[in-house]
Design a protein around this motif. Structure first.
Motif, PDB file in Angstrom:
ATOM      1  N   CYS B 163       6.208 -21.300   7.220  1.00  0.00           N
ATOM      2  CA  CYS B 163       7.298 -20.344   7.197  1.00  0.00           C
ATOM      3  C   CYS B 163       6.906 -19.015   6.564  1.00  0.00           C
ATOM      4  CB  CYS B 163       8.469 -20.959   6.424  1.00  0.00           C
ATOM      5  SG  CYS B 163       9.890 -19.871   6.257  1.00  0.00           S
ATOM      6  N   ALA B 164       7.301 -17.939   7.219  1.00  0.00           N
ATOM      7  CA  ALA B 164       7.143 -16.606   6.639  1.00  0.00           C
ATOM      8  C   ALA B 164       8.503 -16.177   6.121  1.00  0.00           C
ATOM      9  CB  ALA B 164       6.640 -15.627   7.693  1.00  0.00           C
ATOM     10  N   MET B 165       8.589 -15.936   4.846  1.00  0.00           N
ATOM     11  CA  MET B 165       9.900 -15.615   4.263  1.00  0.00           C
ATOM     12  C   MET B 165       9.790 -14.765   3.003  1.00  0.00           C
ATOM     13  SD  MET B 165      10.866 -19.325   2.595  1.00  0.00           S
ATOM     14  CE  MET B 165      12.471 -18.821   1.979  1.00  0.00           C
ATOM     15  N   THR B 166      10.936 -14.265   2.594  1.00  0.00           N
ATOM     16  CA  THR B 166      10.994 -13.520   1.349  1.00  0.00           C
ATOM     17  C   THR B 166      11.215 -14.490   0.200  1.00  0.00           C
ATOM     18  OG1 THR B 166      11.987 -11.681   2.518  1.00  0.00           O
ATOM     19  CG2 THR B 166      12.229 -11.684   0.138  1.00  0.00           C
ATOM     20  N   VAL B 307       4.309 -14.007  13.527  1.00  0.00           N
ATOM     21  CA  VAL B 307       3.579 -13.936  14.795  1.00  0.00           C
ATOM     22  C   VAL B 307       2.127 -14.341  14.579  1.00  0.00           C
ATOM     23  CG1 VAL B 307       2.746 -12.400  16.596  1.00  0.00           C
ATOM     24  CG2 VAL B 307       5.085 -12.171  15.767  1.00  0.00           C
ATOM     25  N   ASP B 308       1.574 -13.813  13.526  1.00  0.00           N
ATOM     26  CA  ASP B 308       0.207 -14.169  13.183  1.00  0.00           C
ATOM     27  C   ASP B 308       0.041 -15.675  13.041  1.00  0.00           C
ATOM     28  OD1 ASP B 308      -1.507 -11.831  12.697  1.00  0.00           O
ATOM     29  OD2 ASP B 308      -2.335 -13.218  11.177  1.00  0.00           O
ATOM     30  N   MET B 309       0.955 -16.260  12.310  1.00  0.00           N
ATOM     31  CA  MET B 309       0.892 -17.690  12.059  1.00  0.00           C
ATOM     32  C   MET B 309       1.029 -18.493  13.344  1.00  0.00           C
ATOM     33  SD  MET B 309       3.321 -18.014   8.715  1.00  0.00           S
ATOM     34  CE  MET B 309       2.760 -19.243   7.569  1.00  0.00           C
ATOM     35  N   ILE B 310       1.942 -18.100  14.181  1.00  0.00           N
ATOM     36  CA  ILE B 310       2.169 -18.917  15.370  1.00  0.00           C
ATOM     37  C   ILE B 310       0.912 -18.945  16.246  1.00  0.00           C
ATOM     38  CG2 ILE B 310       3.158 -17.124  16.887  1.00  0.00           C
ATOM     39  CD1 ILE B 310       4.167 -20.815  16.686  1.00  0.00           C
ATOM     40  N   PHE B 311       0.205 -17.827  16.275  1.00  0.00           N
ATOM     41  CA  PHE B 311      -1.024 -17.828  17.065  1.00  0.00           C
ATOM     42  C   PHE B 311      -2.102 -18.675  16.404  1.00  0.00           C
ATOM     43  CE2 PHE B 311       0.864 -14.153  19.209  1.00  0.00           C
ATOM     44  CZ  PHE B 311       0.569 -14.495  20.517  1.00  0.00           C
ATOM     45  N   LYS B 312      -2.134 -18.621  15.096  1.00  0.00           N
ATOM     46  CA  LYS B 312      -3.113 -19.457  14.394  1.00  0.00           C
ATOM     47  C   LYS B 312      -2.804 -20.926  14.627  1.00  0.00           C
ATOM     48  CE  LYS B 312      -4.822 -16.390  10.829  1.00  0.00           C
ATOM     49  NZ  LYS B 312      -4.479 -15.790   9.523  1.00  0.00           N
ATOM     50  N   VAL B 313      -1.561 -21.285  14.463  1.00  0.00           N
ATOM     51  CA  VAL B 313      -1.167 -22.672  14.674  1.00  0.00           C
ATOM     52  C   VAL B 313      -1.501 -23.100  16.100  1.00  0.00           C
ATOM     53  CG1 VAL B 313       0.775 -24.269  14.788  1.00  0.00           C
ATOM     54  CG2 VAL B 313       0.660 -22.590  12.949  1.00  0.00           C
ATOM     55  N   THR B 318      -5.818 -24.708  10.725  1.00  0.00           N
ATOM     56  CA  THR B 318      -4.952 -25.284   9.701  1.00  0.00           C
ATOM     57  C   THR B 318      -4.546 -24.179   8.736  1.00  0.00           C
ATOM     58  OG1 THR B 318      -6.996 -25.931   8.625  1.00  0.00           O
ATOM     59  CG2 THR B 318      -5.742 -27.669   9.730  1.00  0.00           C
ATOM     60  N   ILE B 319      -3.236 -24.073   8.525  1.00  0.00           N
ATOM     61  CA  ILE B 319      -2.727 -23.033   7.643  1.00  0.00           C
ATOM     62  C   ILE B 319      -2.794 -23.550   6.211  1.00  0.00           C
ATOM     63  CG2 ILE B 319      -0.772 -21.549   7.143  1.00  0.00           C
ATOM     64  CD1 ILE B 319      -1.694 -21.055   9.895  1.00  0.00           C
ATOM     65  N   GLU B 320      -3.404 -22.771   5.374  1.00  0.00           N
ATOM     66  CA  GLU B 320      -3.527 -23.199   3.975  1.00  0.00           C
ATOM     67  C   GLU B 320      -2.161 -23.212   3.283  1.00  0.00           C
ATOM     68  OE1 GLU B 320      -3.739 -19.150   4.859  1.00  0.00           O
ATOM     69  OE2 GLU B 320      -4.809 -20.879   5.688  1.00  0.00           O
ATOM     70  N   ASN B 321      -1.470 -22.072   3.322  1.00  0.00           N
ATOM     71  CA  ASN B 321      -0.154 -22.008   2.669  1.00  0.00           C
ATOM     72  C   ASN B 321       0.962 -22.274   3.659  1.00  0.00           C
ATOM     73  OD1 ASN B 321      -1.710 -20.918   0.564  1.00  0.00           O
ATOM     74  ND2 ASN B 321      -1.373 -18.858   1.377  1.00  0.00           N
ATOM     75  N   LYS B 322       1.645 -23.354   3.448  1.00  0.00           N
ATOM     76  CA  LYS B 322       2.758 -23.647   4.344  1.00  0.00           C
ATOM     77  C   LYS B 322       3.825 -22.556   4.216  1.00  0.00           C
ATOM     78  CE  LYS B 322       5.699 -27.328   4.659  1.00  0.00           C
ATOM     79  NZ  LYS B 322       6.419 -27.466   5.930  1.00  0.00           N
TER      80      LYS B 322
END
Lengths: 340, 340
Positions: B163-166, B307-313, B318-322
């Motif tokens: 998740c990308a969040m504040t 957007v960055d994350m979704i392409f990586k996934v 593997t995303i280090e920070n959930k």
DNA sequence: CTGTTAGCGCATTCAG
DNA sequence: CTGAATGCGCTAACAG
């Protein structure tokens, strides 16, 4: 990665003990079928949670059960609400919405339309870009290829598409009239590019009201600007340089907000020092430091009409009225006041 | 109706004097090709203005070069801007954006996801619906089928998506701290449903600030509401019935606007009679009758990150920070004031 | 390095 | 009224 295989029409046919052709027919709602087989098929569909592959479908039918909507700028909640309304209507018809954003750039508009064509959309609803001297080849391409399209909010002259819009001239007329009647002597209009319909219409109402008051509109009463927050700020600076008017009318509420903030920054009070009026009536317009006098466009009705039209056009119906006009509504609030 | 036939890969192959396989390869950017043939093919492509049929492509590859974005409510310009940001990023990667709206209805969320799956989107960005006790079967379905997805703004606990969040707790903490430090004794929080992450986080900050001031948060300091304009109005009524507090904090600026208008209608002045603070910092928040004290979320950065994350996934990284946390920023304006 | 071919999932002829 | 066959436009595996 062992993703479960997609269940296909063949699986359904197998389970129901019929052929794929039969399944296809019941899925397409053919009524010349044995009710019993139909039921067997439906049971299988439900049991397998089967849904057709839209790509395969589209490849085969050259349709896509989708309508493209081209919007300019989602920063303005006016368009956000519009997207919501269109979405809802399209949805109700069992179609999908494809969204494209132009940011008022005609090149983007062209690209979006190209994409839509590639995707075989069944129709396109266009909110034209606010752009000077647009090259309209992409619209002509639509017409040549016989791809159904309609306009929403305004249109490109010289093209055949019909349009659902507010009677902008009428709204401007009423607003101008009100300002003139309340003693304003020098009203400046922050307009979009004057050669565009959405501006030309507003100006028409602006001028008519002046004429009816025995006044002529001077060239310096009209200032062109981008229809966004910064456009409003810049236009205001430009106006003030030439001398402060009685009142400023703008092309939409967001532009008015730019004017309002810039005025405040310059120490000018609204409405004491000058009146300001907008267009659209956003939800927030009544909550501003000085709540905004404005003209409401009936978004929901317009959107519904556009969706209605696009389906009619797609079905080959001939539309009687190329222009479907909706009535604007004037809201007088505290950003304008009577002058002596 | 004599619509021009679509030009296909075969036409290109014919014109270039090569086979369709070759054309396909150059279109897919294979680098093991004779540069000369490649050029011939490209020339033919341009000459014929050929573009691949995305449906055919998708049918064959089981991919679609599209990312689905699920949004809740386009009426709130916060999300309008977000859609614009996501669109831009996706575009930059050469992908298409598919938009789905839930209106905070979990059933719609399920349907949108089903549609997205049918359309073979390559990834899904989810802004979770504000809904009580959501049944998360559709999210689990995504995980089972190995369909890449990420959250934006908040997430559903118990699921695997990142998740990308504040840092909502931090924002609330700073805001509460400020209110407490300026002499507010009785702050009420208009919260979303408290069991949801976006509310729980804000409450966490709210409570921490109180604790650090040696105070305990009472149950009646928290009022749940729908996160929209009317939600704000209704919650305000409910609060006033129990007695007027010092200050009201809300879950977003739109809710604050509801509070502001309702307060005005009831003859209460802000900030004289009570302070009000929002969350998000919409463009218009600084232009309200009483400009709004609020906490800004960095929309653009969050969107880009998602957007960055979704392409990586999607690429199996593997995303280090959930959880990817962005820093909120407090803006103190005139809807709050120091109390004695 | 290039050409041929077999599907992808569905709709739609055309026989039976 | 139902079933088998063909093609939509493209990709990818396999020959050559």
């Amino acid at each position: 990665m062992a993703t479960k295989e997609r269940t296909t029409i063949r699986d359904v046919a197998a389970l129901a003990g019929v052929s794929v052709g039969t399944v296809s027919m019941v899925l397409n709602g053919s009524n010349k079928l044995n009710p019993e087989t139909r039921q067997r098929v439906m049971d299988a569909v439900i049991k397998l949670d089967y849904r057709r592959n839209p790509h395969a479908r589209s490849l085969s039918t050259k349709k896509s059960m989708t309508i493209g909507l081209i919007i300019t700028d989602l920063t303005n909640p006016f368009f956000g609400i519009m997207v919501g309304c269109v979405q809802q209507e399209i949805d109700a018809k069992g179609y999908e919405l494809l969204l494209g954003m132009t940011k008022n750039d005609i090149e983007r508009e062209k690209k979006v339309i190209a994409k839509f064509i590639d995707s075989a959309v069944d129709g396109i609803i266009i909110v034209p870009a606010h752009y000077r001297n647009p090259n309209l080849s992409h619209i002509y391409a639509l017409e040549q290829r016989n791809i159904p399209y309609v306009y929403l909010t305004t249109y490109y002259p010289g093209t055949r598409g019909c349009c659902a819009m507010t009677d902008l001239a009428q709204g401007s007329y009423e607003l101008t009239n009100y300002l003139l009647n309340t003693g304003h002597k020098n009203i400046v209009m922050i307009s979009g590019y004057v050669e565009l319909v959405l501006s030309a219409e507003r100006l028409r109402g602006f001028k008519r009201a002046h004429e009816e008051h025995g006044l002529e509109v001077r060239a310096d009463q009209i200032v062109e600007a981008e229809p966004d927050y910064n456009g409003g700020r810049e236009a205001f600076d430009q106006i003030i340089r030439r001398g402060k008017p009685d009142a400023i009318m703008t092309v939409n509420d967001i532009v008015s907000m730019g004017v309002l903030t810039r005025a405040r920054e310059m120490g000018l009070r609204v409405p004491e020092d000058l009146s300001v009026a907008g267009y659209d009536d956003l939800l927030y317009s009544s909550m501003l430091e000085t709540s905004l006098t404005t003209v409401r466009q009936p978004i929901k009705e317009m959107s519904a009409a556009a969706v209605d039209m696009i389906f009619k056009v797609a079905e080959g119906e001939t539309i009687e009225n190329k222009l479907m006009m909706f009535t604007p509504q004037l809201f007088i609030r505290s950003s304008t006041k009577k002058r002596l």
